[in-house]
Design a protein around this motif. Structure first.
Motif, short mmCIF file in Angstrom:
data_model
loop_
_atom_site.label_atom_id
_atom_site.label_comp_id
_atom_site.label_asym_id
_atom_site.label_seq_id
_atom_site.Cartn_x
_atom_site.Cartn_y
_atom_site.Cartn_z
N UNK A 68 0.79 -1.23 0.00
CA UNK A 68 0.00 0.00 0.00
C UNK A 68 0.82 1.27 0.00
N UNK A 69 2.14 1.18 -0.08
CA UNK A 69 2.97 2.39 -0.07
C UNK A 69 2.77 3.17 -1.36
N UNK A 70 2.40 4.45 -1.28
CA UNK A 70 2.16 5.24 -2.50
C UNK A 70 3.41 5.34 -3.37
N UNK A 71 3.18 5.50 -4.66
CA UNK A 71 4.31 5.56 -5.59
C UNK A 71 5.21 6.76 -5.31
N UNK A 244 16.37 14.75 -11.76
CA UNK A 244 15.57 15.95 -11.61
C UNK A 244 14.09 15.62 -11.45
N UNK A 245 13.60 14.66 -12.21
CA UNK A 245 12.20 14.27 -12.11
C UNK A 245 11.92 13.61 -10.76
N UNK A 246 12.85 12.75 -10.30
CA UNK A 246 12.67 12.11 -9.00
C UNK A 246 12.70 13.14 -7.88
N UNK A 247 13.64 14.07 -7.95
CA UNK A 247 13.72 15.11 -6.93
C UNK A 247 12.47 15.98 -6.93
N UNK A 314 4.35 12.07 -13.91
CA UNK A 314 5.69 11.48 -13.89
C UNK A 314 5.55 9.98 -14.09
N UNK A 315 6.61 9.37 -14.59
CA UNK A 315 6.62 7.92 -14.79
C UNK A 315 8.05 7.41 -14.68
N UNK A 323 1.89 5.90 -13.93
CA UNK A 323 1.85 7.35 -14.05
C UNK A 323 1.47 7.98 -12.71
N UNK A 324 2.29 8.94 -12.25
CA UNK A 324 1.99 9.69 -11.04
C UNK A 324 1.50 11.08 -11.46
N UNK A 325 0.36 11.47 -10.97
CA UNK A 325 -0.17 12.81 -11.21
C UNK A 325 -0.03 13.60 -9.92
N UNK A 326 0.78 14.68 -9.95
CA UNK A 326 1.02 15.47 -8.76
C UNK A 326 0.76 16.94 -9.02
#
Length: 327
Positions: A68-71, A244-247, A314-315, A323-326
């Motif tokens: 259950x840990x969020x992406x 950069x995307x991860x940060x 992000x992916x 896909x992460x939508x933030x």
């Protein structure tokens, strides 16, 4: 005297200063040993032929608890782990810059041994928890180590000590904040990251106090070195593909971002007593004034970044390209 001659002369002076400070390094290393309590990856993630029923059950249930840990939190764990995997780069940086057969080398060996457990423990965790597509993640690890790491501070002992002070404190904050968020979903990672963060905090105190010693004996050059590092710290791992995307994901999630770095800078400037120093020359006073202005500059930068922030997706391959939508 040419610029290159001036640079060589300055490095000679800095090397002599480090030699003078070896007793301080030995004293701080002794303090460190007194305050630490060594732990090992197997203390958190037993993998023995003989385990208690409770240990075996806990490890068997780990993947389900972690499911259950969020992406976004998984990305934070990944970035923390990848940063720790850069240890060979940092050992080399310290060894080349600070020399061998001295108190600095003895610290570097011990520091490396302590830091090595961080990457091992986190790698064991993500594998046992089935947190990532492990092959995709291990490809990323390989690419990071292969890409090398050679910061602008390389070769200048004052800059290296200033850099490592900030880096250790920033890494400590990132681990501690990730522990609090990830711990809502799985308790082992919270305990593990809390121990890593405690190690980083003790390492930070060593480098912080060494740099304070440098300021005491070579104030202007130390201030100028700090000024080259503090305003735009290149965090460990910035050569990771997709860093950069991860940060950005980690920052948007409130785990670690520009506001956190601003706090790190303010803490270091206060600990080094920058505002209370009395440099002997105009160059030192100029560097001092510019250093004291950095926190406000970082605040303005954070304001600008926050105003420009828009929803973004992000992916990452290591979380199966979901896909992460933030915001």
């Amino acid at each position: 005297m040419s610029n290159s001659d001036n640079d060589v002369h300055a490095l000679d002076i800095k090397s002599e200063a480090l030699a003078t400070l070896e007793p301080l390094a030995a004293e701080l290393m002794a303090r460190h040993k007194e305050n630490r309590r060594l732990w090992f990856p197997g203390d958190f993630l037993p993998a023995n032929e003989q385990m208690t029923d409770e240990q075996a059950r806990d490890m068997a249930e780990l993947p389900e608890r972690a499911r259950g840990m969020p992406d976004a939190v998984r990305v934070a764990v990944a970035l923390n782990l990848l940063t720790e995997e850069g240890l060979p780069h940092f050992h080399r940086l310290l060894a080349v810059t600070l020399g061998s057969d001295n108190a600095w080398a003895r610290w570097n060996y011990m520091w490396t041994a302590e830091e090595d457990r961080h990457g091992c423990a986190l790698h064991d965790y993500v594998r046992d928890a089935r947190l990532f597509d492990m092959r995709a993640f291990e490809v990323l690890q390989y690419q990071y180590v292969e890409s090398g790491f050679d910061p602008e501070s390389s070769g200048d002992p004052y800059q290296v000590i200033a850099y490592t002070t900030l880096q250790e404190r920033a890494t400590q904050a990132a681990h501690a904040n990730t522990a609090r968020v990830a711990g809502r979903h799985e308790p082992i990672i919270q305990r593990l990251l809390a121990h890593v963060a405690s190690d980083e905090s003790r390492h930070f105190r060593f480098y912080r106090d060494v740099f304070r010693g440098i300021l005491d004996i070579d104030c202007t050059r130390a201030l100028q070195a700090a000024l080259k590092v503090v305003p735009r710290l290149a965090m460990p791992g910035h050569t990771i593909p997709g860093y950069m995307e991860m940060a950005e994901v980690v920052g948007r999630s409130g785990i670690y971002g520009p506001r956190h770095y601003r706090k790190v800078v303010a803490e270091c400037l206060e600990a080094w007593e920058i505002s209370r120093l009395t440099p002997d020359d105009a160059a030192g006073r100029k560097a001092q004034d510019r250093l004291m202005a950095v926190p406000d500059r970082l605040d303005r930068l954070a304001d600008i970044l926050e105003k420009r922030t828009k929803s973004k997706s992000f992916s990452f391959d290591f979380i199966y390209a979901r896909v992460l939508e933030l915001n």
